[in-house]
Design a protein around this motif. Sequence first.
Motif, PDB file in Angstrom:
ATOM      1  N   LEU A 172       0.860  -1.181   0.000  1.00 21.63           N
ATOM      2  CA  LEU A 172       0.000   0.000   0.000  1.00 21.63           C
ATOM      3  C   LEU A 172       0.894   1.227   0.000  1.00 21.63           C
ATOM      4  N   HIS A 173       0.815   2.027  -1.057  1.00 19.12           N
ATOM      5  CA  HIS A 173       1.599   3.256  -1.193  1.00 19.12           C
ATOM      6  C   HIS A 173       0.694   4.442  -0.860  1.00 19.12           C
ATOM      7  N   VAL A 174       1.135   5.309   0.027  1.00 14.71           N
ATOM      8  CA  VAL A 174       0.372   6.511   0.364  1.00 14.71           C
ATOM      9  C   VAL A 174       1.264   7.717   0.155  1.00 14.71           C
ATOM     10  N   HIS A 175       0.831   8.628  -0.716  1.00 14.68           N
ATOM     11  CA  HIS A 175       1.638   9.808  -1.039  1.00 14.68           C
ATOM     12  C   HIS A 175       1.174  11.012  -0.235  1.00 14.68           C
ATOM     13  N   GLU A 176       2.158  11.698   0.351  1.00 16.39           N
ATOM     14  CA  GLU A 176       1.888  12.952   1.043  1.00 16.39           C
ATOM     15  C   GLU A 176       2.222  14.139   0.145  1.00 16.39           C
ATOM     16  N   VAL A 177       3.275  14.000  -0.654  1.00 14.77           N
ATOM     17  CA  VAL A 177       3.703  15.040  -1.594  1.00 14.77           C
ATOM     18  C   VAL A 177       4.058  14.365  -2.909  1.00 14.77           C
ATOM     19  N   GLY A 178       3.677  14.972  -4.030  1.00 15.27           N
ATOM     20  CA  GLY A 178       4.053  14.441  -5.334  1.00 15.27           C
ATOM     21  C   GLY A 178       3.193  13.275  -5.785  1.00 15.27           C
ATOM     22  N   GLN A 179       3.451  12.813  -7.020  1.00 10.67           N
ATOM     23  CA  GLN A 179       2.674  11.749  -7.635  1.00 10.67           C
ATOM     24  C   GLN A 179       3.506  10.476  -7.812  1.00 10.67           C
ATOM     25  N   ARG A 180       2.803   9.394  -8.118  1.00 14.60           N
ATOM     26  CA  ARG A 180       3.417   8.123  -8.480  1.00 14.60           C
ATOM     27  C   ARG A 180       2.569   7.531  -9.605  1.00 14.60           C
ATOM     28  N   VAL A 181       3.215   7.078 -10.681  1.00 17.85           N
ATOM     29  CA  VAL A 181       2.519   6.408 -11.775  1.00 17.85           C
ATOM     30  C   VAL A 181       3.010   4.969 -11.802  1.00 17.85           C
ATOM     31  N   VAL A 182       2.106   4.026 -11.674  1.00 20.00           N
ATOM     32  CA  VAL A 182       2.477   2.614 -11.613  1.00 20.00           C
ATOM     33  C   VAL A 182       1.842   1.861 -12.765  1.00 20.00           C
ATOM     34  N   SER A 183       2.640   1.008 -13.439  1.00 17.94           N
ATOM     35  CA  SER A 183       2.157   0.138 -14.508  1.00 17.94           C
ATOM     36  C   SER A 183       2.355  -1.309 -14.063  1.00 17.94           C
ATOM     37  N   GLN A 184       1.273  -2.075 -14.086  1.00 16.56           N
ATOM     38  CA  GLN A 184       1.331  -3.469 -13.639  1.00 16.56           C
ATOM     39  C   GLN A 184       0.046  -4.184 -14.052  1.00 16.56           C
ATOM     40  N   LEU A 185       0.166  -5.470 -14.382  1.00 16.88           N
ATOM     41  CA  LEU A 185      -0.998  -6.297 -14.719  1.00 16.88           C
ATOM     42  C   LEU A 185      -1.812  -5.698 -15.867  1.00 16.88           C
ATOM     43  N   GLY A 186      -1.129  -5.031 -16.783  1.00 19.13           N
ATOM     44  CA  GLY A 186      -1.817  -4.437 -17.920  1.00 19.13           C
ATOM     45  C   GLY A 186      -2.581  -3.178 -17.585  1.00 19.13           C
ATOM     46  N   ARG A 187      -2.377  -2.643 -16.404  1.00 20.72           N
ATOM     47  CA  ARG A 187      -3.066  -1.434 -15.992  1.00 20.72           C
ATOM     48  C   ARG A 187      -2.048  -0.341 -15.682  1.00 20.72           C
ATOM     49  N   GLU A 188      -2.528   0.880 -15.644  1.00 18.97           N
ATOM     50  CA  GLU A 188      -1.690   2.007 -15.225  1.00 18.97           C
ATOM     51  C   GLU A 188      -2.530   2.923 -14.370  1.00 18.97           C
ATOM     52  N   ALA A 189      -1.960   3.376 -13.272  1.00 21.67           N
ATOM     53  CA  ALA A 189      -2.702   4.244 -12.358  1.00 21.67           C
ATOM     54  C   ALA A 189      -1.774   5.304 -11.780  1.00 21.67           C
ATOM     55  N   THR A 190      -2.359   6.436 -11.436  1.00 24.02           N
ATOM     56  CA  THR A 190      -1.608   7.545 -10.847  1.00 24.02           C
ATOM     57  C   THR A 190      -2.093   7.797  -9.428  1.00 24.02           C
ATOM     58  N   VAL A 191      -1.163   7.940  -8.519  1.00 24.58           N
ATOM     59  CA  VAL A 191      -1.498   8.265  -7.131  1.00 24.58           C
ATOM     60  C   VAL A 191      -1.274   9.748  -6.923  1.00 24.58           C
ATOM     61  N   GLU A 192      -2.292  10.436  -6.452  1.00 28.17           N
ATOM     62  CA  GLU A 192      -2.191  11.857  -6.159  1.00 28.17           C
ATOM     63  C   GLU A 192      -1.863  12.067  -4.677  1.00 28.17           C
ATOM     64  N   PRO A 193      -1.366  13.246  -4.303  1.00 28.18           N
ATOM     65  CA  PRO A 193      -1.103  13.510  -2.884  1.00 28.18           C
ATOM     66  C   PRO A 193      -2.345  13.287  -2.028  1.00 28.18           C
ATOM     67  N   GLY A 194      -2.168  12.594  -0.919  1.00 29.72           N
ATOM     68  CA  GLY A 194      -3.279  12.298  -0.028  1.00 29.72           C
ATOM     69  C   GLY A 194      -4.000  11.009  -0.351  1.00 29.72           C
ATOM     70  N   ALA A 195      -3.681  10.404  -1.498  1.00 29.65           N
ATOM     71  CA  ALA A 195      -4.360   9.184  -1.913  1.00 29.65           C
ATOM     72  C   ALA A 195      -3.444   7.979  -1.748  1.00 29.65           C
TER      73      ALA A 195
ATOM     74  N   LEU B  74      -6.487   6.652   5.617  1.00 30.79           N
ATOM     75  CA  LEU B  74      -5.137   6.858   5.086  1.00 30.79           C
ATOM     76  C   LEU B  74      -4.396   7.919   5.892  1.00 30.79           C
ATOM     77  N   ARG B  75      -5.103   8.980   6.263  1.00 33.59           N
ATOM     78  CA  ARG B  75      -4.479  10.015   7.104  1.00 33.59           C
ATOM     79  C   ARG B  75      -4.074   9.431   8.452  1.00 33.59           C
ATOM     80  N   LEU B  76      -4.941   8.603   9.009  1.00 27.79           N
ATOM     81  CA  LEU B  76      -4.626   7.971  10.286  1.00 27.79           C
ATOM     82  C   LEU B  76      -3.430   7.038  10.149  1.00 27.79           C
ATOM     83  N   LEU B  77      -3.387   6.288   9.055  1.00 23.45           N
ATOM     84  CA  LEU B  77      -2.283   5.363   8.833  1.00 23.45           C
ATOM     85  C   LEU B  77      -0.955   6.111   8.764  1.00 23.45           C
TER      86      LEU B  77
END
Length: 346
Positions: free
Chosen positions: A98-121, A173-176
Amino acid sequence: MTSHEITSFRFSTKNLPPRQRLLRWNETFGRPVARRVLAPPWSSDGQFHVEMAGYTLGSANISDNSQGISVMRMTVTAGGEAHRTRELLSDGNDDVILHVHEVGQRVVSQLGREATVEPGAGLLSSNADTSRMVLPGPARFSSVAVPRKLLTARAPGVEDAFLRPLPPDASVLRLLVRYLDILEDERALSTPELQHAVATHIQDLCALAVGATRGAAEIAKGRGLRAARLRMLKAHIAENLGDGDLSAATLARCQGVTPRYIHKLFETEGTTLSKFVRGQRLAEVHRRLADPRHAGLTIGAIAYSAGFGDLSTFNRAFRQHFGVRPSEVRRESSREAYLVPDRLAR
């Protein structure tokens, strides 16, 4: 550092020559720890810098580290890529992360999918599959790796959640993220039993974040969620002692819960909210009175700044709590401050 069932380490590129930073980070963290290959565009012109801390704890079975969790907390000042290649899958690790971003983004490609994590998500990924992760720029984030079997038992649909972004600013997520600060608290991790409890609480929060079953969610809410909420409340109180209004109603509005829930949290520790707040304020006053750096402040000024509104009530509470008057603590502190230079001179 290794203690009982916890292992922790830190890594920083601060004192490394710029051109060695990516290489050293890859050698120290990439392949041996994260089991990933780090690749450009991590900057090598002196602008790139990374600070990270890692922790591994035993969990569900305290004597079995294979049931443990791993936490990585990292800050990077420039973007880059990390790949989990087919070759690296041979380590057999199938943790869910489980990746949780506080600052900046993350783009992950896996299992034929791609997703972007935004700050706070947050975003869930699999260590059992190849992946490509891109940080477009500077970032600060936390990643929690939980054994797949363990998390699946609490959240059976976890594999369907891979690369499905979790909602930003979700309270769990904030609590975590806030609860992960406990990993810096040596007293909270001083025994295997406490380490086991902390690991279980983190697992609970991860399960709630990705969709625990009704039964698992009820257990997690009464265990991990409660512990995280209580720790956050105590931290909020410590940071706002000078605020005269630390009532259940005020705290409830800040935390998004009911005043009754606030009271119940402190009842589980055998105390009340008012007793806890008063104890924290008294401890803060005692600390300042014993510190020569605050010698220029009156006792009243120190008491008021810690949130006390009435000096007679404060004096009575202080003597009941510590068995001495505030003036005696200050006098003893002044005497010790005077004697120390005298001893050094001899």
